[in-house]
Design a protein around this motif. Structure first.
Motif, PDB file in Angstrom:
ATOM      1  N   ASP A 307       0.824  -1.213   0.000  1.00  0.00           N
ATOM      2  CA  ASP A 307       0.000   0.000   0.000  1.00  0.00           C
ATOM      3  C   ASP A 307       0.854   1.257   0.000  1.00  0.00           C
ATOM      4  OD1 ASP A 307      -2.848  -0.992   0.164  1.00  0.00           O
ATOM      5  OD2 ASP A 307      -1.964  -2.052   1.840  1.00  0.00           O
ATOM      6  N   ARG A 308       1.968   1.220   0.698  1.00  0.00           N
ATOM      7  CA  ARG A 308       2.906   2.344   0.659  1.00  0.00           C
ATOM      8  C   ARG A 308       3.311   2.640  -0.780  1.00  0.00           C
ATOM      9  NH1 ARG A 308       8.485   1.915   0.166  1.00  0.00           N
ATOM     10  NH2 ARG A 308       9.657   3.799   0.691  1.00  0.00           N
ATOM     11  N   LEU A 309       3.505   1.586  -1.569  1.00  0.00           N
ATOM     12  CA  LEU A 309       3.890   1.752  -2.966  1.00  0.00           C
ATOM     13  C   LEU A 309       2.708   2.138  -3.851  1.00  0.00           C
ATOM     14  CD1 LEU A 309       6.188  -1.393  -3.254  1.00  0.00           C
ATOM     15  CD2 LEU A 309       6.955   0.983  -3.286  1.00  0.00           C
ATOM     16  N   ALA A 310       1.512   1.657  -3.529  1.00  0.00           N
ATOM     17  CA  ALA A 310       0.384   1.761  -4.450  1.00  0.00           C
ATOM     18  C   ALA A 310      -0.517   2.960  -4.216  1.00  0.00           C
ATOM     19  CB  ALA A 310      -0.460   0.474  -4.382  1.00  0.00           C
ATOM     20  N   GLY A 317       1.712   7.617   2.124  1.00  0.00           N
ATOM     21  CA  GLY A 317       2.521   7.826   3.302  1.00  0.00           C
ATOM     22  C   GLY A 317       3.996   7.710   2.990  1.00  0.00           C
ATOM     23  N   GLY A 318       4.307   7.225   1.793  1.00  0.00           N
ATOM     24  CA  GLY A 318       5.696   7.038   1.400  1.00  0.00           C
ATOM     25  C   GLY A 318       5.854   7.222  -0.085  1.00  0.00           C
ATOM     26  N   TRP A 319       6.345   6.179  -0.739  1.00  0.00           N
ATOM     27  CA  TRP A 319       6.669   6.274  -2.164  1.00  0.00           C
ATOM     28  C   TRP A 319       5.433   6.608  -2.998  1.00  0.00           C
ATOM     29  CZ3 TRP A 319      11.043   6.689  -4.817  1.00  0.00           C
ATOM     30  CH2 TRP A 319      11.036   6.390  -6.182  1.00  0.00           C
ATOM     31  N   GLY A 320       4.445   5.743  -3.003  1.00  0.00           N
ATOM     32  CA  GLY A 320       3.177   6.008  -3.681  1.00  0.00           C
ATOM     33  C   GLY A 320       3.236   5.977  -5.197  1.00  0.00           C
ATOM     34  N   CYS A 321       2.071   5.825  -5.824  1.00  0.00           N
ATOM     35  CA  CYS A 321       1.899   5.940  -7.284  1.00  0.00           C
ATOM     36  C   CYS A 321       2.814   4.997  -8.059  1.00  0.00           C
ATOM     37  CB  CYS A 321       2.173   7.377  -7.744  1.00  0.00           C
ATOM     38  SG  CYS A 321       1.227   8.633  -6.894  1.00  0.00           S
ATOM     39  N   ASN A 322       3.118   3.845  -7.495  1.00  0.00           N
ATOM     40  CA  ASN A 322       4.192   3.034  -8.055  1.00  0.00           C
ATOM     41  C   ASN A 322       3.752   2.066  -9.147  1.00  0.00           C
ATOM     42  OD1 ASN A 322       7.184   2.711  -7.320  1.00  0.00           O
ATOM     43  ND2 ASN A 322       6.509   0.603  -7.657  1.00  0.00           N
ATOM     44  N   PHE A 323       2.447   1.911  -9.387  1.00  0.00           N
ATOM     45  CA  PHE A 323       1.990   0.919 -10.356  1.00  0.00           C
ATOM     46  C   PHE A 323       1.079   1.567 -11.403  1.00  0.00           C
ATOM     47  CE2 PHE A 323       2.450  -1.496  -6.272  1.00  0.00           C
ATOM     48  CZ  PHE A 323       3.659  -2.093  -6.592  1.00  0.00           C
ATOM     49  N   ASN A 435      -5.566  -1.444   0.050  1.00  0.00           N
ATOM     50  CA  ASN A 435      -6.378  -1.423   1.272  1.00  0.00           C
ATOM     51  C   ASN A 435      -6.705   0.010   1.674  1.00  0.00           C
ATOM     52  OD1 ASN A 435      -7.623  -1.805   3.704  1.00  0.00           O
ATOM     53  ND2 ASN A 435      -5.955  -2.968   4.636  1.00  0.00           N
ATOM     54  N   GLU A 436      -7.907   0.446   1.378  1.00  0.00           N
ATOM     55  CA  GLU A 436      -8.345   1.813   1.627  1.00  0.00           C
ATOM     56  C   GLU A 436      -8.385   2.152   3.114  1.00  0.00           C
ATOM     57  OE1 GLU A 436     -12.177   4.661   0.378  1.00  0.00           O
ATOM     58  OE2 GLU A 436     -12.005   2.591  -0.335  1.00  0.00           O
ATOM     59  N   SER A 437      -8.483   1.150   3.970  1.00  0.00           N
ATOM     60  CA  SER A 437      -8.652   1.420   5.404  1.00  0.00           C
ATOM     61  C   SER A 437      -7.365   1.878   6.077  1.00  0.00           C
ATOM     62  CB  SER A 437      -9.174   0.164   6.118  1.00  0.00           C
ATOM     63  OG  SER A 437      -8.198  -0.859   6.126  1.00  0.00           O
ATOM     64  N   LEU A 438      -6.218   1.698   5.418  1.00  0.00           N
ATOM     65  CA  LEU A 438      -4.956   2.125   6.024  1.00  0.00           C
ATOM     66  C   LEU A 438      -4.815   3.638   5.959  1.00  0.00           C
ATOM     67  CD1 LEU A 438      -2.389  -0.535   4.746  1.00  0.00           C
ATOM     68  CD2 LEU A 438      -3.526  -0.426   6.964  1.00  0.00           C
ATOM     69  N   ASP A 439      -4.103   4.186   6.918  1.00  0.00           N
ATOM     70  CA  ASP A 439      -3.883   5.629   6.983  1.00  0.00           C
ATOM     71  C   ASP A 439      -2.407   5.912   6.754  1.00  0.00           C
ATOM     72  OD1 ASP A 439      -4.226   8.347   7.394  1.00  0.00           O
ATOM     73  OD2 ASP A 439      -4.006   8.171   9.573  1.00  0.00           O
ATOM     74  N   LEU A 440      -2.080   6.532   5.621  1.00  0.00           N
ATOM     75  CA  LEU A 440      -0.689   6.866   5.288  1.00  0.00           C
ATOM     76  C   LEU A 440       0.240   5.674   5.521  1.00  0.00           C
ATOM     77  CD1 LEU A 440      -0.460  10.450   6.812  1.00  0.00           C
ATOM     78  CD2 LEU A 440      -0.885   9.836   4.444  1.00  0.00           C
ATOM     79  N   PRO A 441       0.064   4.602   4.770  1.00  0.00           N
ATOM     80  CA  PRO A 441       0.795   3.363   5.049  1.00  0.00           C
ATOM     81  C   PRO A 441       2.298   3.503   4.849  1.00  0.00           C
ATOM     82  CG  PRO A 441      -0.286   3.251   2.917  1.00  0.00           C
ATOM     83  CD  PRO A 441      -0.773   4.502   3.567  1.00  0.00           C
ATOM     84  N   ASN A 442       3.030   2.780   5.669  1.00  0.00           N
ATOM     85  CA  ASN A 442       4.480   2.723   5.578  1.00  0.00           C
ATOM     86  C   ASN A 442       4.907   1.280   5.345  1.00  0.00           C
ATOM     87  OD1 ASN A 442       5.328   5.535   6.072  1.00  0.00           O
ATOM     88  ND2 ASN A 442       4.293   5.227   8.031  1.00  0.00           N
TER      89      ASN A 442
END
Length: 586
Positions: A307-310, A317-323, A435-442
């Motif tokens: 999720d941090r990646l996606a 919360g981190g890298w994001g937008c990876n896919f 997983n939409e339920s996570l908050d700023l995932p790491n």
């Protein structure tokens, strides 16, 4: 090929199996001779084989290699060209370059499975039922590893006994078996294991059971049938399977699929009335009725960075937008009103046309809306934006274009442009399994399981096998079960084209499409001499519509010649064992 007399049993595996007492009785290094006198040690030994099998590849910055097979299959790429999935689809495959990160040679892990199979029978402590069950489990794991190799290379050396460094050369350096021999070995091993594996479904908890083994048989036999049906025998059968064998493999796949479906142990996931929400949660509701076997994760303890990646940029919360999702795969998703996904011609994607976003995306197959983030997708109570600029009429009546700041959209704050990370690649992002339920995932916080086998695939396997066995009614019924679940118009007849498209849509991003295009021998049509596309969105505030244009989403033109139906054998492998002859075309 290793000579190991002592093995390290990791502390974490002991904890995993609640073996605290053992830790007070034995040192960290334990003689292999003692393993099969203790259930705790035996379970730990098998757990290490599971761990090293790599059902899902979560390597690379806590997980971006999960996108490797989707990237080489033209589904979604990764954010940056230096990331391994992107270098893998861009690489030149040759004898000199080898197969690179997609290669898979699990000989040490196969050796460990062989050790279990050879030695557990000598235990003086275990009941025969336990010995049979653990032998069957090891046979399954060995078969799974051989399947991962045969689909990459064709025939490989078949090693079913523990090797030691002082063995004779003919034992240490075996020749490649034929591709058919490897598939027959996989199927025979599964047949031998199935009677001794649990009939109680445990695969959803990450432990092999009877239904897991039948699922691998369903898949492996279907692959073998396709290769016999569409492929070519070369190198005296080291690659390829004679065409005459196709029907028997289709029948094996059909029979295995039918047994799973008739068992009543599994059902298509239908927990939510809303079809998009239902399909989203299919991949988040761990251990649900559709999951046959999963790689199990737990937040923090054994979590991933998926999720941090996606996550899209607005919520990362981190890298994001990876896919970033490629538009080429989007076009496979038809509309709920029956229009084809390609009914919007690429010729219409010009600066002279504008689109209502629901017209363009919102009425597509619910599986698309559940699998892909697109402009104005609702997520975590907000919207995801992908537009590069906003057109609007200013206070003096001029039509202007803005790329910064916020605008007013009927009382709603509207960003003039989306976050650059959302826009950079294709204008679309993967949503499936997020997983939409996570908050700023790491890193390590994602705990959703990843299905290796689920009932949706089994329906597709049965449909394909039935089609080539000329059982069209059953093939059609199986496909329509999946379409009915998402309120898509039912097919009134089954064809090879809609059978294959349905598989790509239902299983998108689940590491199937690349292997399917290869086994059907149609990969060059989709992956050769092509640069996959992305979309550029400009939002017209006055009209509440989008100007949508195409862009090249990849820096290079893809290449996929017929030699790529098999990966090249790494030169280091051939140097170690000259009997590993190179695959055709390299």
């Amino acid at each position: 090929m290793k000579n190991i007399r002592n093995i390290l049993i990791p502390l974490c595996i002991f904890v995993l199996f609640s073996c605290e007492d053992e830790l007070t009785k034995v040192p960290n290094f334990i003689s292999e001779d003692n393993i099969f006198e203790s259930e705790s040690l035996t379970e730990a030994y098998l757990a290490k084989i599971y761990q090293d099998l790599r059902f899902i590849n979560f390597g690379g910055d806590n997980g971006y290699n999960v996108g490797m097979i989707p990237a080489i299959g033209g589904e979604h790429i990764c954010y940056a060209d230096w990331q391994t999935p992107n270098t893998t689809y861009q690489r030149t495959y040759s004898a000199a370059a080898g197969d690179g990160p997609v290669g898979y040679y699990p000989w040490n892990n196969i050796r460990d499975a062989n050790y279990v199979i050879e030695n557990i029978a000598n235990s003086s402590s275990f009941e025969q039922g336990y010995i049979d069950a653990k032998t069957a489990e090891a046979k399954y794991l060995r078969a799974h590893m051989y399947f991962e190799m045969v689909k990459r290379y064709g025939g490989v050396p078949l090693i079913t006994e523990v090797q030691y460094v002082d063995d004779p050369e003919e034992t240490l350096y075996p020749s490649r078996s034929t591709e058919q021999e490897i598939y027959d070995f996989i199927i025979s091993e599964l047949d031998a294991a199935i009677p001794f594996l649990s009939t109680d479904p445990t695969g959803g908890q990450g432990r092999v059971d009877r239904w897991t083994a039948l699922s691998l048989k369903s898949r492996a036999a279907l692959y073998a049938a396709s290769i016999a049906n569409f492929g070519e025998v070369q190198l005296d059968g080291v690659v390829g399977i004679p065409n005459a064998q196709a029907e028997s493999y289709y029948q094996m796949s059909y029979d295995a699929s039918k047994e799973i479906l008739d068992s009543g142990n599994f059902s298509l996931y239908n927990a939510y009335d809303d079809k998009v929400e239902n399909y989203i949660n299919l991949f988040l509701d761990d251990g649900n009725s559709e999951v046959i076997f999963a790689q199990v994760f737990e937040p923090i303890v054994k979590g991933t960075g998926f999720d941090r990646l996606a996550f899209p940029a607005e919520f990362r919360g981190g890298w994001g937008c990876n896919f970033p999702v490629l538009y080429d795969i989007v076009e496979l998703f038809d509309f709920q009103d029956g229009r084809l996904g390609t009914s919007i011609s690429r010729d219409e994607l010009t600066a002279n046309n504008s689109w209502d976003i629901d017209e363009f995306f919102g009425n597509r197959d619910p599986r698309f809306r559940a699998s892909v983030f697109y402009p104005e997708t609702t997520f975590k109570g907000g919207l995801i934006y992908f537009h590069s600029s906003t057109l609007y009429t200013n206070n003096v009546g001029e039509k202007v274009e803005s790329t910064s700041g916020n605008l007013d959209r009927g009382g709603e704050v509207w960003p003039a442009a989306a976050h650059p990370r959302n826009v950079r690649n294709t204008g679309l992002l993967r949503r499936k399994s997020v997983n939409e339920s996570l908050d700023l995932p790491n890193s390590g916080e994602s705990g959703q399981d990843f299905s290796i086998f689920r009932l949706g695939e089994i329906y597709l396997n049965l449909a394909e096998a039935a089609f080539y066995l000329n059982n069209m009614d059953e093939s059609l019924a199986a496909i329509n079960m999946l379409r009915e679940r998402v309120d898509m118009p039912l097919y009134d007849q089954i064809t090879e084209d809609n059978l294959r498209k349905e598989r790509q849509v239902e299983l998108c991003f689940e590491t199937h499409r690349y292997w399917d295009l290869v086994r059907w021998r149609i990969a060059p049509e989709y992956l050769d001499d092509v640069r996959m596309k992305g979309l550029v969105f400009k939002y017209d505030l006055d009209e509440d519509r989008y100007i949508v244009t195409l862009k090249n989403a990849e820096p290079v033109t893809r290449e996929f010649g017929p030699e790529r139906y098999y990966f090249p054998i790494d030169q280091g492998i051939i140097a170690d064992n000259p009997k590993w002859i190179q695959n055709p075309g390299y």
